[in-house]
Structures are given as C-alpha cells and as structure tokens.
Design a protein around this motif. Structure first.
Motif, PDB file in Angstrom:
ATOM      1  N   ASN A 260      34.642  33.015  32.985  1.00  0.00           N
ATOM      2  CA  ASN A 260      34.290  34.339  32.451  1.00  0.00           C
ATOM      3  C   ASN A 260      34.066  35.322  33.604  1.00  0.00           C
ATOM      4  O   ASN A 260      33.457  34.957  34.611  1.00  0.00           O
ATOM      5  CB  ASN A 260      32.973  34.260  31.664  1.00  0.00           C
ATOM      6  N   ASN A 261      34.547  36.518  33.433  1.00  0.00           N
ATOM      7  CA  ASN A 261      34.295  37.635  34.375  1.00  0.00           C
ATOM      8  C   ASN A 261      34.886  37.427  35.769  1.00  0.00           C
ATOM      9  O   ASN A 261      34.546  38.161  36.685  1.00  0.00           O
ATOM     10  CB  ASN A 261      32.790  37.921  34.527  1.00  0.00           C
ATOM     11  N   GLU A 262      35.766  36.435  35.930  1.00  0.00           N
ATOM     12  CA  GLU A 262      36.339  36.195  37.260  1.00  0.00           C
ATOM     13  C   GLU A 262      37.532  37.114  37.530  1.00  0.00           C
ATOM     14  O   GLU A 262      38.211  37.551  36.612  1.00  0.00           O
ATOM     15  CB  GLU A 262      36.812  34.734  37.384  1.00  0.00           C
ATOM     16  N   THR A 263      37.741  37.359  38.817  1.00  0.00           N
ATOM     17  CA  THR A 263      38.943  38.079  39.245  1.00  0.00           C
ATOM     18  C   THR A 263      39.841  37.082  39.961  1.00  0.00           C
ATOM     19  O   THR A 263      39.379  36.349  40.835  1.00  0.00           O
ATOM     20  CB  THR A 263      38.572  39.232  40.196  1.00  0.00           C
ATOM     21  N   VAL A 264      41.091  37.023  39.535  1.00  0.00           N
ATOM     22  CA  VAL A 264      42.028  36.060  40.115  1.00  0.00           C
ATOM     23  C   VAL A 264      43.220  36.803  40.697  1.00  0.00           C
ATOM     24  O   VAL A 264      43.758  37.725  40.068  1.00  0.00           O
ATOM     25  CB  VAL A 264      42.571  35.096  39.017  1.00  0.00           C
TER      26      VAL A 264
END
Ligand SMILES: Nc1nc2c(c(=O)[nH]1)N[C@H]1C(S)=C(S)[C@@H](COP(=O)(O)O)O[C@H]1N2
Ligand SMILES: [Mo]
Length: 370
Positions: A260-264
């Motif tokens: 959740n809420n991660e930037t990849v």
C-alpha cells in the motif's frame, strides 16, 4: 508441573512480520507471527502431562515422552492463520471492527510433527463407534495461565474431523524440525490443518471428548463470524450462542509486493512485478490459481505459483506475476485465488463485528508507478 510467567506485568505478545520478509521463504522459519491471550508459560517438559478424558473407556495421562515414543510421529506442512488475519483491511475499507489490528501477516507456513490426535483418542478407547457421523466434540485446553477473558484457554473441533486420517490433526511437539519454542506452544500444541488458529491450542494439557463444544470464552464468545446486524457488543450478546464457531478458514490471497502507498520504478520492459501468498479454503487445497489485476479488477493475468516438491494441500502458495502497467498514481492492485475445491476468492467480504475471516481480493491501494 512447574509453570511460571514469562513476565507477569507484560501484555500478551502479539506481533506479525513485515509481508516482504514473510513471503521470502516457503517454510516460515524467521519470526512467525505470535498471538497470545495470556503471558507465555515456561513449562518443564519432563513433568508436563496431557490428560485425555470424557467419552473414553480409559482416561489417560500422557507425558511428553509418551507422546513422542508411544505413537507414530506424523509430519505435516500446514499454514497456521489467525482468524483475524487481514482485519485491518476490513476495518479501513468497510467499517470499524473490534480486535487486534492485523495487517496481512498473521499467518505462517510450517512443518509440524507429533502424534496424531486420532491415535491418542484410539488409545484412550474412544466410546463413539460412528466416527464419520459423530456429533461429539474434542475439547482441547491449556490451564497453564489465566487468559484475558477466561481463566484458561480452550477450543474444540468436531470429533469426526479429529478422527479422519486425511485430516492430519496432530499434537505437535516439533515445528520446522525443532522442539516448539515456548511462544509457539512448547512442549505440545494442537495442529489442525485448514482450521482457524484459535483451535491450535498451545501448551496443551487437557483433551476431552464431549457432547458439547468447548465452553471456553474463545470458542463461545469470540472467533465467530457474526451477522452484520450484530453491530455492537450489546447486540452481539443475542448472537454468540446462535452463531457457529469458525472452523475452516476461507480461500484467501494477499498482495505483498508492492505494498500500500508504495512508489515503484517501472522497469524498461514495462512489466511490474507483483508477489504474495494464497491459502485454500479448509481442506479444499491446494491453491490452484492466482490471478492478478493492476487496473482495479478490469483485466487479470495468471500468476506463477512456486510450490516446492514437499508442499501439501494445507500449505500456502507463494506466487508472483509480471504485469503490464502504465505509469501513474493511485493504482489498485488486486489478487484473486482459486483452490482445488473450486472456491474463488470474492471481490467483497461482509463486515462482522470481530473482523473475522476477511477474504476479499488481496489488495494494494494507492500504488504509484513512476
Ligand atoms: N494456549 C493458547 N493457545 C492458543 C492461543 C492462546 O492465546 N493460548 N492463541 C490462539 C490463536 S487465536 C492463534 S491465531 C494461534 C497463534 O499461534 P502462534 O502464537 O503460534 O502464532 O494460537 C492459538 N492457540
Ligand atoms: Mo487467532
């Protein structure tokens, strides 16, 4: 029996591992989750006994060495899951619930070994002859320490379930090839594959074959999926005695990576790597398919399931998928598991007061692909 509190002042130990760590190995060896309704008793195995009574010809009092030496030792790989696993998603996506705020990590997949509960009951001279159709229950309990809501911990499973050879219910002395650690039930715990963790009684000291389910709080007033109209504790009082105690866990899967809420950062090939675990419903495993969607459920791709040779129908499935995705923000990634029994993980799961059995699509919300 020498029993002492680990630390009488300490609140019960309840914790889960970060998901990324949890899915890094098929067998969970590193810091599996802990769920306790009491402190952790430190038990002297050499003087510990498990009594067997109730509807049996010969009540028994079995030492740990008898459990090890007088019975065939059976090994089973099975996932252990708290019935409240994923409660956080239920309370944040649906409505507030009561209970520990588990994320998706209240699960472990381990190798368990010990005598079959079935063999112990046969040795005690089970009076019931009709195992398959029996209405009796096997109550299992630990009286080592007082719990938060009752003066001992107990639960029960149906006798027919305990007696089925293929049910593989054991009294585990070992976890992953070693004696159980104190926090995981040393010297002996129930292992009931496919069944909610609440019935996997740790520090087991009493087995009783009886007409009724365990009267313990954790069988009667907790670990039940109440209907949605049971909105408050007061209303719930009218429901506890009418609603069955949860036994089988539902088909489920979770997205562990990305979280959740991660930037990849999207690799050159435009394919996002998504990983997670899945578990089957009760005894209807193994998980046969996991699908993944990176567009909020419009399109799906099949994930690759990586089973080692020794997996069982009770084990979890670790899976991964590479999925075409456009750059952008606020993406929703879903996973959906299917098991050998044809049970498919549903898109939605009904709210219940205690947040038990949440199994809507596995999800990571608000993912940014850059
Ligand atoms: N004696 C005893 N057994 C118990 C419990 C407990 O509090 N006391 N908790 C149960 C619950 S609710 C779960 S989910 C599992 C957790 O097992 P773990 O601590 O090994 O992860 O143990 C079960 N067995
Ligand atoms: Mo639990």
């Amino acid at each position: 029996m020498i029993t002492k509190l680990k630390d009488p002042g300490e609140p019960p130990l309840n914790r889960e591992a970060p998901l990324r760590d949890l899915i890094s190995s098929f067998i969970t060896t590193k810091e599996p989750y802990n769920r306790n309704h009491s402190a952790i008793p430190i038990i002297e195995a050499s003087s510990h006994v498990v009594t067997v009574d109730g509807e049996v010809e010969t009540p028994l009092s079995l030492s740990v060495s008898q459990l090890r030496n007088d019975f065939v030792q059976h090994e089973v790989i099975a996932a252990l899951q708290c019935a409240g696993n994923r409660r956080h998603t239920m309370r944040t996506r649906l409505k507030e619930v009561a209970g520990i705020d588990w994320l998706d990590g209240a699960v472990m997949n381990c190798k368990w070994k010990g005598p079959r509960l079935r063999d112990v009951l046969i040795k005690a001279g089970l009076k019931e002859r009709n195992h398959e159709g029996s209405k009796l229950h096997v109550a299992v309990a630990s009286h080592q320490l007082e719990c938060q809501d009752d003066d001992y911990y107990g639960g029960s499973i149906e006798l027919w379930r305990a007696m089925r050879v293929e049910g593989e219910v054991i009294l585990a002395l070992e976890m992953n090839g070693k004696p159980l650690a104190p926090s995981y039930g040393y010297p002996v715990r129930v292992v009931a594959p496919g069944i909610a963790g609440a019935r996997w009684v740790k520090w087991l000291d009493k087995i009783s074959v009886q007409n009724t389910e365990s009267p313990n709080f954790y069988q009667q007033h907790d670990y039940k999926i109440l209907p949605p109209e049971a909105l408050t504790w007061e209303i719930a009082e009218d429901y506890w005695h009418r609603v069955p105690a949860i036994q089988c866990m539902p088909v489920n899967s979770v997205v562990a990576v990305p979280g959740n809420n991660e930037t990849v950062r999207l690799p050159q090939n435009g394919l996002l790597e998504v990983k997670g675990y899945a578990v089957p419903k009760g005894d209807q495993g193994p998980v046969t398919k996991v699908e993944v969607s990176a567009d909020g459920g419009k399109t799906w791709v099949n994930a690759e399931i990586n089973y080692p040779e020794n997996y069982s129908k009770w084990s979890w499935a670790l899976w991964k998928a590479s999925i075409k995705v456009d750059k952008g923000s606020n993406k929703t990634i879903y996973s959906r598991a299917t098991d050998a029994g044809g049970n498919v993980q549903p898109e939605h799961c009904e709210w219940n007061l205690r947040g038990i059995g949440y199994n809507a699509y596995g999800s990571s919300f608000n993912v940014t692909i850059s």
